[in-house]
Enzyme design. Structure first.
Site, short mmCIF file in Angstrom:
data_model
loop_
_atom_site.label_atom_id
_atom_site.label_comp_id
_atom_site.label_asym_id
_atom_site.label_seq_id
_atom_site.Cartn_x
_atom_site.Cartn_y
_atom_site.Cartn_z
CD GLU A 43 0.48 -5.31 -2.01
OE1 GLU A 43 1.93 -5.44 -2.39
OE2 GLU A 43 0.24 -4.31 -1.51
CE LYS A 120 -0.34 -1.98 1.09
NZ LYS A 120 0.51 -2.18 0.05
N1 CDT Z 1 3.30 -2.75 -1.94
C1 CDT Z 1 4.09 -2.15 -0.92
O1 CDT Z 1 3.14 -1.64 0.18
N2 CDT Z 1 5.19 -1.85 -1.17
C2 CDT Z 1 5.89 -0.92 -0.17
C3 CDT Z 1 6.89 0.05 -0.74
C4 CDT Z 1 7.04 1.03 -0.10
S1 CDT Z 1 7.94 2.35 -0.86
C5 CDT Z 1 6.91 3.45 -1.59
C6 CDT Z 1 6.76 -1.77 0.97
O2 CDT Z 1 6.65 -1.42 2.24
O3 CDT Z 1 7.16 -2.72 0.97
#
Ligand code: CDT
Length: 310
Positions: A43, A120
């Site tokens: 990503e 997304k």
């Molecule tokens: N990039 C992304 O979606 N990261 C999220 C972090 C969530 S914590 C705010 C994940 O689900 O890994």
């Protein structure tokens, strides 16, 4: 099918797009040399994970968003894909011609043609400035919720679905794609090791990542290829553990470090069909009339009135 997942180590603020693309090209060459026909990149693969920084949208757009795809910086990746005859998935920040901002992934076939796009849907984090937090998670500020749904595309005789990072934690993500006969679901992620929303023990970040991928592969009879961007980006650590998971729920390949690393597996698509023919024969065993709440409610509400039993 030969599948590769290309994990990326840190992309720091000082790293140019051209330098990042050189790393991607190198990993694509390694994937092809190991007989992969498709490679999964992370990503927001072209830049640092910029939602951790507070800035206004104009600055974010200027520095971190792609105004077209491919563009001059990314063209070498497309050229290499065409030369090697290898398809790929790539995540990046998309600015549309209308000025809309999405966290996007594309599916590119072996002739380097973009055949699919995903924006997304499950955006984590917040949109306000949290000056007391060690870093920000501003996906809700910088991106709109995706407007394309969860699609599945057939390329090289394989049905591939896409999602991005936080989407992998939500069962609906996979089910919508497995109901379109997806055989392989690919995703990239940037998962900070610290959760700024609650005091989560660090090890759970990797444990929950494994749980969702293994359970989702099994429950949906799909292969999953998941590519991390990880390590310390300018001091901010993100988990690695890029992996390829079989429809049996077994992890068949896993990255061992937190640097650029290509993992590969020969994935047997017939294995997914075996599960779809038996325990997860959807047409035979599903009862959608009992699942209505899933599309009627967003958050949890009161228990429904119970039907009378005879
Ligand atoms: N990039 C992304 O979606 N990261 C999220 C972090 C969530 S914590 C705010 C994940 O689900 O890994």
């Amino acid at each position: 099918m030969g599948l590769a997942v290309a994990q990326m180590g840190a992309v720091n603020l000082a790293d140019s797009r051209a330098a990042v693309v050189r790393r991607l090209v190198e990993m694509m060459r390694e994937a092809a040399a190991r007989q992969a026909e498709f490679v999964v990149f992370p990503e927001l693969a072209l830049t640092t994970f910029f939602p951790r920084y507070w800035m206004d949208d104009a600055e974010a757009v200027e520095r971190y968003f792609e105004k077209s795809m491919p563009n001059a910086d990314v063209q070498p990746l497309f050229d290499t894909a065409r030369e090697l005859g290898i398809g790929f998935y790539l995540g990046y920040a998309e600015l549309t011609p209308q000025g809309r901002q999405f966290n996007t992934a594309i599916l590119v076939d072996r002739s380097a043609k973009i055949i699919g796009k995903y924006r997304k849907i499950h955006l984590p984090g917040h949109s306000d400035h949290k000056p007391d937090a060690p870093f920000q998670h501003l996906e809700k500020k910088f991106f709109e919720v995706g407007d394309l749904g969860f699609g599945v595309w057939e390329t090289n005789d394989v049905k591939i679905g896409m999602c991005l990072c936080n989407d992998r934690r939500w069962p609906e993500t996979y089910r919508v794609m497995s109901l379109q006969s997806a055989e392989l679901i690919v995703l990239g992620y940037n998962t900070p090791s610290l959760n700024i929303h609650w005091n989560e023990p660090a090890h759970l970040r990797t444990t929950t990542h494994e749980i969702v991928l293994q359970a989702s592969a099994y429950q949906n009879a799909v292969w999953i290829g998941a590519a991390a961007k990880c390590g310390f980006e300018d001091g901010h650590h993100m988990i690695g553990s890029s992996m390829i998971v079989a429809p049996s729920g077994e992890i068949v390949a896993r990255a061992s470090g937190e640097e650029d690393e290509v993992i590969t597996a020969r994935i047997d698509l017939a294995l997914g069909q075996t599960f779809r023919d038996h325990v997860f024969n959807f047409a035979k065993h599903r009862s959608p009339h009992h699942y209505k709440l899933i599309v009627e409610r967003t958050g949890a509400g009161d228990p429904l009135p119970r039907p009378d039993a005879d």
